[in-house]
Scaffold this motif. Structure first.
Motif, PDB file in Angstrom:
ATOM      1  N   VAL A  22      49.688  39.715  34.966  1.00  0.00           N
ATOM      2  CA  VAL A  22      48.532  40.001  35.818  1.00  0.00           C
ATOM      3  C   VAL A  22      47.355  39.100  35.443  1.00  0.00           C
ATOM      4  CG1 VAL A  22      46.800  41.740  36.422  1.00  0.00           C
ATOM      5  CG2 VAL A  22      49.207  42.356  36.347  1.00  0.00           C
ATOM      6  N   PHE A  23      47.161  38.883  34.132  1.00  0.00           N
ATOM      7  CA  PHE A  23      46.107  37.959  33.698  1.00  0.00           C
ATOM      8  C   PHE A  23      46.383  36.555  34.218  1.00  0.00           C
ATOM      9  CE2 PHE A  23      44.191  34.882  30.851  1.00  0.00           C
ATOM     10  CZ  PHE A  23      42.907  35.369  30.676  1.00  0.00           C
ATOM     11  N   GLY A  24      47.654  36.120  34.113  1.00  0.00           N
ATOM     12  CA  GLY A  24      48.015  34.788  34.581  1.00  0.00           C
ATOM     13  C   GLY A  24      47.866  34.641  36.086  1.00  0.00           C
ATOM     14  N   VAL A  25      48.288  35.673  36.820  1.00  0.00           N
ATOM     15  CA  VAL A  25      48.127  35.640  38.270  1.00  0.00           C
ATOM     16  C   VAL A  25      46.646  35.646  38.630  1.00  0.00           C
ATOM     17  CG1 VAL A  25      48.516  36.917  40.422  1.00  0.00           C
ATOM     18  CG2 VAL A  25      50.355  36.695  38.750  1.00  0.00           C
ATOM     19  N   ALA A  65      38.985  44.077  44.651  1.00  0.00           N
ATOM     20  CA  ALA A  65      38.171  44.477  43.505  1.00  0.00           C
ATOM     21  C   ALA A  65      38.002  43.361  42.480  1.00  0.00           C
ATOM     22  CB  ALA A  65      38.780  45.711  42.836  1.00  0.00           C
ATOM     23  N   GLN A  66      38.956  42.435  42.413  1.00  0.00           N
ATOM     24  CA  GLN A  66      38.811  41.364  41.432  1.00  0.00           C
ATOM     25  C   GLN A  66      38.010  40.184  41.986  1.00  0.00           C
ATOM     26  OE1 GLN A  66      40.558  38.123  41.595  1.00  0.00           O
ATOM     27  NE2 GLN A  66      41.095  38.675  43.699  1.00  0.00           N
ATOM     28  N   MET A  67      37.739  40.190  43.289  1.00  0.00           N
ATOM     29  CA  MET A  67      37.043  39.050  43.894  1.00  0.00           C
ATOM     30  C   MET A  67      35.576  38.917  43.497  1.00  0.00           C
ATOM     31  SD  MET A  67      38.586  38.922  47.741  1.00  0.00           S
ATOM     32  CE  MET A  67      40.374  38.933  47.986  1.00  0.00           C
ATOM     33  N   SER A 254      40.671  40.320  36.930  1.00  0.00           N
ATOM     34  CA  SER A 254      39.332  39.736  37.003  1.00  0.00           C
ATOM     35  C   SER A 254      39.039  38.839  35.812  1.00  0.00           C
ATOM     36  CB  SER A 254      38.275  40.842  37.085  1.00  0.00           C
ATOM     37  OG  SER A 254      38.398  41.563  38.291  1.00  0.00           O
ATOM     38  N   PHE A 255      39.503  39.236  34.614  1.00  0.00           N
ATOM     39  CA  PHE A 255      39.283  38.406  33.435  1.00  0.00           C
ATOM     40  C   PHE A 255      39.956  37.045  33.599  1.00  0.00           C
ATOM     41  CE2 PHE A 255      38.213  42.340  30.989  1.00  0.00           C
ATOM     42  CZ  PHE A 255      36.989  41.902  30.531  1.00  0.00           C
ATOM     43  N   GLY A 256      41.182  37.057  34.108  1.00  0.00           N
ATOM     44  CA  GLY A 256      41.852  35.778  34.372  1.00  0.00           C
ATOM     45  C   GLY A 256      41.149  35.003  35.460  1.00  0.00           C
ATOM     46  N   GLY A 257      40.659  35.710  36.478  1.00  0.00           N
ATOM     47  CA  GLY A 257      39.997  35.052  37.595  1.00  0.00           C
ATOM     48  C   GLY A 257      38.703  34.365  37.220  1.00  0.00           C
ATOM     49  N   ILE A 258      38.002  34.887  36.223  1.00  0.00           N
ATOM     50  CA  ILE A 258      36.743  34.262  35.795  1.00  0.00           C
ATOM     51  C   ILE A 258      36.979  32.821  35.359  1.00  0.00           C
ATOM     52  CG2 ILE A 258      34.956  34.286  34.008  1.00  0.00           C
ATOM     53  CD1 ILE A 258      35.119  37.341  34.062  1.00  0.00           C
TER      54      ILE A 258
END
Length: 299
Positions: A22-25, A65-67, A254-258
């Protein structure tokens, strides 16, 4: 709503692999979202729908929610490089925010109705409708973006030795009645598709800004990101109030997305004019094929 990480045990490879994946995605989604201006839900939504067996509404809720977090990271880079066109962006929000809120409310309730729960070829009707609409619209847009990207690529190399005209994209927009109505009308569908598919609505706004308002692709992505940030934030709150949001999935993503969004936005600032549309089309095709093969009812 309980906040725990037990849902990661539902991942096919177990708890910790679920966290890592999930972090990688999230990193990949953040990178692509900031590079393409699409919100990233065209990957996130089918991913959570398929690998964590979430309902369509729950998958969209996690995607949205992660956007806000990842888009804010990308917006900072675009702001520093003066790529955001504020007039068009805020005008888009006038209709996109109420449209997103209304769609999220109706979409969330439909899944819980007896009609939405009726099985159709082995899956709930709400899931079947979502599958058909998602793949149809994303497939059409993928074809359109691919054709346009290839045309732009050909023109780019044909004029490689020519001096490009000095166009001030920031001043290309005028507040005519026609232009305002077009942006407001697009904002309705921006919000609708953002809540319905979790894809941020940028797949409508970016082509509009590029083709009609003559923005550069990176300006269109940056301006679309402004709408994605504010629209997804409000809609995520509504899904949370409906009990549809798995915060533990959104938090890790979200952490990965940052990190991904920051790298992707830096890449987009220096991208060739056609590359954003070309990459968009390729990933849209891949997602459509993967999603259809994975979720299509077996007749």
């Amino acid at each position: 709503m309980d906040f725990n990480f037990q849902i990661y045990h539902d991942f096919v490879w177990g708890f910790w692999p679920g966290i890592i994946v999930v972090f990688g995605v999230g990193f990949l989604v953040g990178y692509l979202a900031s590079f393409l201006g699409l919100g990233g839900g065209f990957i996130y939504t089918p991913f959570f729908h398929s690998f964590f067996h979430l309902t369509a509404v729950q998958a969209v809720a996690v995607s949205l929610a992660q956007m806000p977090v990842s888009s804010l990271s990308g917006l900072f880079v675009y702001y520093k490089n003066n790529k955001i066109r504020w007039k068009q962006g805020f005008l888009l929000l006038v209709t996109s925010i109420p449209s997103a809120q209304y769609t999220a409310y109706k979409f969330g309730r439909f899944e819980d109705t007896d009609f939405g729960k009726q099985l159709y070829y082995g899956i709930p009707l709400s899931e079947f409708i979502y599958l058909i609409v998602f793949t149809f619209f994303l497939g059409i847009l993928a074809i359109y973006n691919l054709i346009t990207a290839l045309k732009r690529r050909r023109k780019y190399y044909q004029s490689f030795t020519e001096k490009p005209p000095n166009i001030n994209h920031a001043e290309s927009f005028s507040f005519s009645t026609k232009s305002i109505l077009i942006v407001l009308f697009t904002g309705i569908f921006f919000g609708l598709f953002s809540s319905l598919f979790g894809i941020g609505g940028g797949f409508l706004a970016v082509p509009l800004f590029v083709y009609y308002f003559r923005m550069s692709p990176v300006e269109a992505v940056a301006t679309s990101f402004l709408g994605i940030f504010l629209t997804s934030f409000g809609t995520s709150v509504l899904f949370f109030m409906q009990g549809k949001l798995h915060l533990e999935l959104a938090l890790v993503g979200s952490f990965g997305g940052i990190f991904g969004a920051r790298i992707g936005s830096l890449k987009a600032v220096n991208a060739k004019p056609y590359s954003i549309l070309l990459v968009t089309a390729i990933f849209q095709f891949l997602v459509v094929v993967w999603y259809v093969l994975g979720k299509l009812p077996k007749f």
